[in-house]
Design an enzyme around this catalytic site. Structure first.
Site, mmCIF file in Angstrom:
data_model
loop_
_atom_site.group_PDB
_atom_site.id
_atom_site.type_symbol
_atom_site.label_atom_id
_atom_site.label_comp_id
_atom_site.label_asym_id
_atom_site.label_seq_id
_atom_site.Cartn_x
_atom_site.Cartn_y
_atom_site.Cartn_z
ATOM 1 C CG LEU A 250 -20.602 4.071 5.136
ATOM 2 C CD1 LEU A 250 -21.658 5.085 4.733
ATOM 3 C CD2 LEU A 250 -19.454 4.094 4.130
ATOM 4 C CB CYS A 260 -13.782 -13.136 7.163
ATOM 5 S SG CYS A 260 -14.235 -14.304 8.443
HETATM 6 C C1 UGA Z 1 -17.081 -10.536 8.203
HETATM 7 C C2 UGA Z 1 -18.437 -10.221 7.540
HETATM 8 O O1 UGA Z 1 -18.958 -8.988 8.064
HETATM 9 C C3 UGA Z 1 -19.446 -11.350 7.784
HETATM 10 O O2 UGA Z 1 -20.658 -11.077 7.090
HETATM 11 C C4 UGA Z 1 -18.847 -12.662 7.272
HETATM 12 O O3 UGA Z 1 -19.711 -13.767 7.522
HETATM 13 C C5 UGA Z 1 -17.530 -12.912 7.972
HETATM 14 O O4 UGA Z 1 -16.631 -11.796 7.708
HETATM 15 C C6 UGA Z 1 -16.946 -14.189 7.420
HETATM 16 O O5 UGA Z 1 -16.608 -14.234 6.227
HETATM 17 O O6 UGA Z 1 -16.907 -15.199 8.131
HETATM 18 P P1 UGA Z 1 -16.087 -10.396 10.687
HETATM 19 O O7 UGA Z 1 -14.759 -10.620 10.041
HETATM 20 O O8 UGA Z 1 -16.468 -11.215 11.863
HETATM 21 O O9 UGA Z 1 -17.278 -10.583 9.599
HETATM 22 O O10 UGA Z 1 -16.122 -8.885 11.177
HETATM 23 P P2 UGA Z 1 -16.756 -7.503 10.677
HETATM 24 O O11 UGA Z 1 -17.693 -7.036 11.694
HETATM 25 O O12 UGA Z 1 -17.213 -7.573 9.298
HETATM 26 O O13 UGA Z 1 -15.458 -6.552 10.750
HETATM 27 C C7 UGA Z 1 -14.318 -6.767 9.914
HETATM 28 C C8 UGA Z 1 -13.317 -5.650 10.115
HETATM 29 O O14 UGA Z 1 -13.814 -4.421 9.581
HETATM 30 C C9 UGA Z 1 -12.981 -5.340 11.574
HETATM 31 O O15 UGA Z 1 -11.594 -5.083 11.684
HETATM 32 C C10 UGA Z 1 -13.782 -4.101 11.896
HETATM 33 O O16 UGA Z 1 -13.227 -3.315 12.913
HETATM 34 C C11 UGA Z 1 -13.730 -3.387 10.556
HETATM 35 N N1 UGA Z 1 -14.853 -2.449 10.349
HETATM 36 C C12 UGA Z 1 -16.122 -2.909 10.239
HETATM 37 C C13 UGA Z 1 -14.589 -1.078 10.192
HETATM 38 O O17 UGA Z 1 -13.417 -0.629 10.255
HETATM 39 N N2 UGA Z 1 -15.638 -0.236 9.949
HETATM 40 C C14 UGA Z 1 -16.915 -0.683 9.851
HETATM 41 O O18 UGA Z 1 -17.809 0.162 9.623
HETATM 42 C C15 UGA Z 1 -17.174 -2.038 10.009
#
Ligand code: UGA
Length: 436
Positions: A250, A260
């Site tokens: 959040l 991903c």
């Molecule tokens: C995501 C999933 O979280 C993993 O569980 C999954 O295994 C992976 O994709 C995959 O399919 O291989 P990832 O893409 O490495 O992981 O990164 P995240 O930490 O999920 O972040 C994704 C995006 O959302 C980033 O740009 C991050 O900055 C953003 N984000 C994340 C937010 O803007 N707010 C948040 O609270 C969390």
């Protein structure tokens, strides 16, 4: 157990090293000889905290090896994980050519029973296609097929693998379940969720789509908070305390990126379309997120009075999130491009993603990359924080003050403390804060 992993990219390499850590004998295969050569020297071709150290540990324990020879690796193992890329095809669907290439070779080189497990994110139904394919190519060998989607995140991959919330295994026979339970027994049998193959395949897309939608939801709430003068941080905290909602994912920001979420959302939308199902929530999340990245650049323009021509902007962060060098679908890159198109001079900084960004932005002349973010800030008109590197949250404001002529900070990750920034004499703009 003797395990072969095909594909030494993010998922394959981290999984291979972690499976070796928990006691298995692993061979990681990749067709890129250069990558295998580096891995044999103990070098990691990706940026992932602590992976190099863990690689050394499992190499010293003689539980991992690397090879370009798929044939040898297949002949020597009981279980094969497929962890090759499934890039976005032209129509948005997942391109499965690397998966099927791997399957063909497994079928061709197998002499005794093999369990083939897909770790790559593949559309629901791929397991059935794999079964058909192996049977056709090599009808004399028994092949078991299973799905075991991976949920690790870049930047915290080892932690995620070693501390799973759940381990999903999609199977259609008892033997496959037994083998997978043995592979993952280290984490406790209660962590294992068993389903049929098609459900396991879909769980992965559903999880990523849900998380992406959750982020989009809170980002849209931030837009509303900004108009109403409400506090989105408090709002996120309060709704997150409800266990049905949960406080994670959040964090407001400039939109989600990475290799991903954007890819998987397009793929699930494609699957739904092919099956005549309307996934309008996911579609709306995608559109809202695409729009948001461009809107974030407009915020920077607004902070500078509507015109950035010739203005110097320090862009802190290029990666799609902290702790990675990955810039795929990074909001920071969209922001950089928009600002450059509008005539701004961009001083860009990142802790790991400069090399990748240089290539992506090579068509633009008004961008300079800095290894030291204080150098990027020098004499700038505006500082924009675009990536959640925790170091940016610890910026020495007194030092920054000496370096910039204008005192404006646009914090798109809400890393700084509003009071501290304002007390230090800066004008502070952040997500969910006051509008320009
Ligand atoms: C995501 C999933 O979280 C993993 O569980 C999954 O295994 C992976 O994709 C995959 O399919 O291989 P990832 O893409 O490495 O992981 O990164 P995240 O930490 O999920 O972040 C994704 C995006 O959302 C980033 O740009 C991050 O900055 C953003 N984000 C994340 C937010 O803007 N707010 C948040 O609270 C969390």
């Amino acid at each position: 157990m003797k395990i072969t992993i095909i594909g030494s990219g993010y998922v394959g390499l981290v999984s291979g090293i972690c499976l070796a850590k928990i006691g298995h004998e692993v061979v990681c295969v990749d067709k890129l000889a250069d990558k295998i050569f580096k891995l044999e020297l103990g070098e990691i071709p990706i940026f992932e905290p602590n992976l190099k150290e863990l690689l050394k540990e499992v190499v010293d324990a003689k539980r991992i090896s690397f090879s370009t020879s798929l044939q040898e690796a297949i002949e020597a193992c009981d279980v094969v994980f497929i962890a090759v890329g499934t890039p976005q095809g032209e129509d948005g669907s997942a391109d499965l050519s690397y998966v099927f290439d791997a399957v063909k070779q497994i079928a061709q080189f197998s002499k005794n029973r093999k369990l083939i497990i897909t770790k790559s994110t593949v559309p629901a139904g791929t397991g059935f296609e794999i079964k058909k394919l192996v049977k056709k190519i090599n009808p004399n060998v028994e092949f078991l097929v299973a799905s075991n989607p991976e949920f690790l995140r870049e930047g915290s991959a080892i932690y995620d693998f070693m501390n799973p919330d759940r381990i999903v295994i999609g199977i259609e026979d008892e033997k496959s379940e037994e083998i997978l339970r043995e592979i993952y027994g280290y984490f406790g049998q209660e962590k294992i969720v068993v389903s049929d193959i098609i459900t396991a395949e879909l769980i992965k897309y559903a999880a990523n789509s849900f998380l992406a939608s959750k982020i989009t939801f809170i980002n849209e709430m931030a837009n509303l908070c900004e108009k109403l003068g409400a506090d989105v941080k408090k709002l996120a905290f309060a709704i997150g305390l409800d266990e049905r909602i949960g406080g994670k994912f959040l964090n407001v920001g400039p939109g989600f990126g990475g290799s991903c979420f954007p890819k998987d959302i397009l793929a699930i939308l494609n699957i739904a379309k092919e099956n005549g199902v309307d996934l309008s929530v996911i579609e709306a999340a995608k559109n809202s997120n695409d729009k948001r990245k461009v809107e974030m650049a407009q915020r920077a323009i607004d902070v500078l009075g509507g015109n950035v021509e010739g203005k110097k902007i320090a862009l802190l962060g290029l990666a799609f999130k902290g702790n990675t060098d990955d810039i795929r679908y990074s909001p920071a890159i969209v922001i950089a491009k928009e600002l450059l198109k509008k005539g701004a001079i961009v001083n860009a900084h990142d802790f790991e993603a400069i090399e990748n960004s240089r290539l992506e932005l090579e068509g633009f002349s008004n961008i300079t990359f800095f290894e030291d973010y204080l150098q990027a800030i020098l004499e700038c008109d505006l500082i924009v924080i675009a990536t959640e590197w925790k170091e940016y949250g610890k910026i020495d404001l007194e030092e920054v003050k000496k370096l910039t002529k204008s005192r404006k900070i646009l914090d798109l990750r809400n890393l700084l403390d509003e009071k501290k920034v304002e007390n230090a004499g800066f004008e502070y703009f952040y997500i969910g804060g006051k509008l320009v």
